[in-house]
Enzyme design. Structure first.
Site, short mmCIF file in Angstrom:
data_model
loop_
_atom_site.label_atom_id
_atom_site.label_comp_id
_atom_site.label_asym_id
_atom_site.label_seq_id
_atom_site.Cartn_x
_atom_site.Cartn_y
_atom_site.Cartn_z
N LYS A 24 8.79 10.67 -22.05
CA LYS A 24 8.17 9.41 -21.66
C LYS A 24 6.81 9.25 -22.37
CE LYS A 24 10.44 9.31 -17.12
NZ LYS A 24 10.21 9.14 -15.66
N TYR A 74 16.89 1.41 -16.12
CA TYR A 74 16.42 1.64 -14.75
C TYR A 74 16.98 0.61 -13.76
CZ TYR A 74 13.15 5.37 -16.11
OH TYR A 74 12.59 6.55 -16.55
N ASN A 119 5.87 11.49 -15.10
CA ASN A 119 6.44 12.84 -14.98
C ASN A 119 7.13 13.33 -16.25
OD1 ASN A 119 8.59 11.17 -14.86
ND2 ASN A 119 9.19 11.66 -12.75
N HIS A 164 12.74 12.10 -18.83
CA HIS A 164 13.91 11.55 -18.13
C HIS A 164 15.13 12.33 -18.59
CE1 HIS A 164 17.05 8.79 -16.79
NE2 HIS A 164 17.61 9.04 -17.96
N GLU A 190 23.49 5.42 -20.85
CA GLU A 190 22.13 5.54 -21.38
C GLU A 190 22.13 5.87 -22.88
OE1 GLU A 190 20.27 8.38 -18.75
OE2 GLU A 190 20.33 6.98 -17.06
P1 IDP Z 1 14.30 10.99 -11.89
O1 IDP Z 1 13.54 10.58 -13.14
O2 IDP Z 1 13.86 12.32 -11.39
O3 IDP Z 1 15.79 10.85 -12.05
P2 IDP Z 1 14.43 8.54 -10.31
O4 IDP Z 1 14.53 8.52 -8.83
O5 IDP Z 1 15.62 8.15 -11.12
O6 IDP Z 1 13.86 9.97 -10.74
O7 IDP Z 1 13.21 7.56 -10.67
C1 IDP Z 1 12.98 7.13 -11.99
C2 IDP Z 1 11.50 7.27 -12.29
O8 IDP Z 1 10.75 6.37 -11.46
C3 IDP Z 1 10.92 8.65 -11.95
O9 IDP Z 1 11.11 9.61 -12.97
C4 IDP Z 1 9.46 8.32 -11.75
O10 IDP Z 1 8.78 8.12 -13.00
C5 IDP Z 1 9.55 6.98 -11.03
N1 IDP Z 1 9.61 7.13 -9.56
C6 IDP Z 1 10.69 7.45 -8.81
N2 IDP Z 1 10.41 7.45 -7.50
C7 IDP Z 1 9.11 7.11 -7.40
C8 IDP Z 1 8.23 6.93 -6.27
O11 IDP Z 1 8.60 7.08 -5.10
N3 IDP Z 1 6.94 6.59 -6.57
C9 IDP Z 1 6.50 6.40 -7.85
N4 IDP Z 1 7.30 6.54 -8.92
C10 IDP Z 1 8.59 6.89 -8.71
MG MG Z 2 16.92 9.12 -12.38
#
Ligand code: IDP
Ligand code: MG
Length: 138
Positions: free
Chosen positions: A11, A51, A118, A121, A132
């Site tokens: 990212k 997304y 974070n 992805h 994807e």
């Molecule tokens: P993942 O990347 O671990 O699969 P997902 O639930 O698919 O997580 O969420 C996509 C992205 O959205 C996450 O990597 C993170 O950057 C962001 N995200 C997910 N949940 C939250 C939240 O509760 N607060 C803020 N950002 C979130």
């Molecule tokens: Mg995800």
């Protein structure tokens, strides 16, 4: 047959912090194979597709803005059970609680923002991986 392909993104926070090499090194050190690699600026339409499952959530707009904030690296990675394996390397979504030893646990932290920055992805199922890979590599 368990050989799979997954879509990995470094990212914009990972690229901006100069961590692309470390992420790719962990993937290679694990024994997975890079089969496609691109540095690019995402387009909004790509991110809306990528997304789609998060549309309507409070972090959706901040997530898109974050993903548009700078270049990212997209990769297709191949290996047996690589979809699950890369998610394991990446660690939990929240970098504060992601286990040490994982990419998010070792290299990420919470910055107090509306969206979790974070670093990476990884696709979460064979169906998402196929979709994807199409979004990022046509
Ligand atoms: P993942 O990347 O671990 O699969 P997902 O639930 O698919 O997580 O969420 C996509 C992205 O959205 C996450 O990597 C993170 O950057 C962001 N995200 C997910 N949940 C939250 C939240 O509760 N607060 C803020 N950002 C979130
Ligand atoms: Mg995800």
């Amino acid at each position: 047959m368990t050989t799979e392909r997954t879509l990995v993104l470094v990212k914009p926070d990972g690229v901006a912090r100069g961590l692309t090499g470390q992420v790719l090194a962990r993937i290679e050190a694990k024994g997975y194979r890079l089969v496609e690699l691109r540095l690019l600026h995402a387009e909004r339409a790509q991110l809306e597709q990528h997304y789609a499952e998060h549309q309507g959530k409070p972090f959706f707009e901040p997530l898109l803005e974050f993903m548009l904030s700078g270049p990212l690296v997209a990769a297709v990675v191949e290996g047996d059970r690589v979809i699950e394996g890369f998610r394991s390397l990446a660690g939990a979504t929240e970098p504060t609680t992601a286990a040490p030893g994982t990419i998010r646990g070792d290299l990420g932290r919470d910055w107090g923002l509306a969206v979790q920055q974070n670093l990476v992805h990884g696709s979460d199922s064979p169906e998402s991986a196929e979709c994807e890979i199409g979004i990022w590599f046509g």
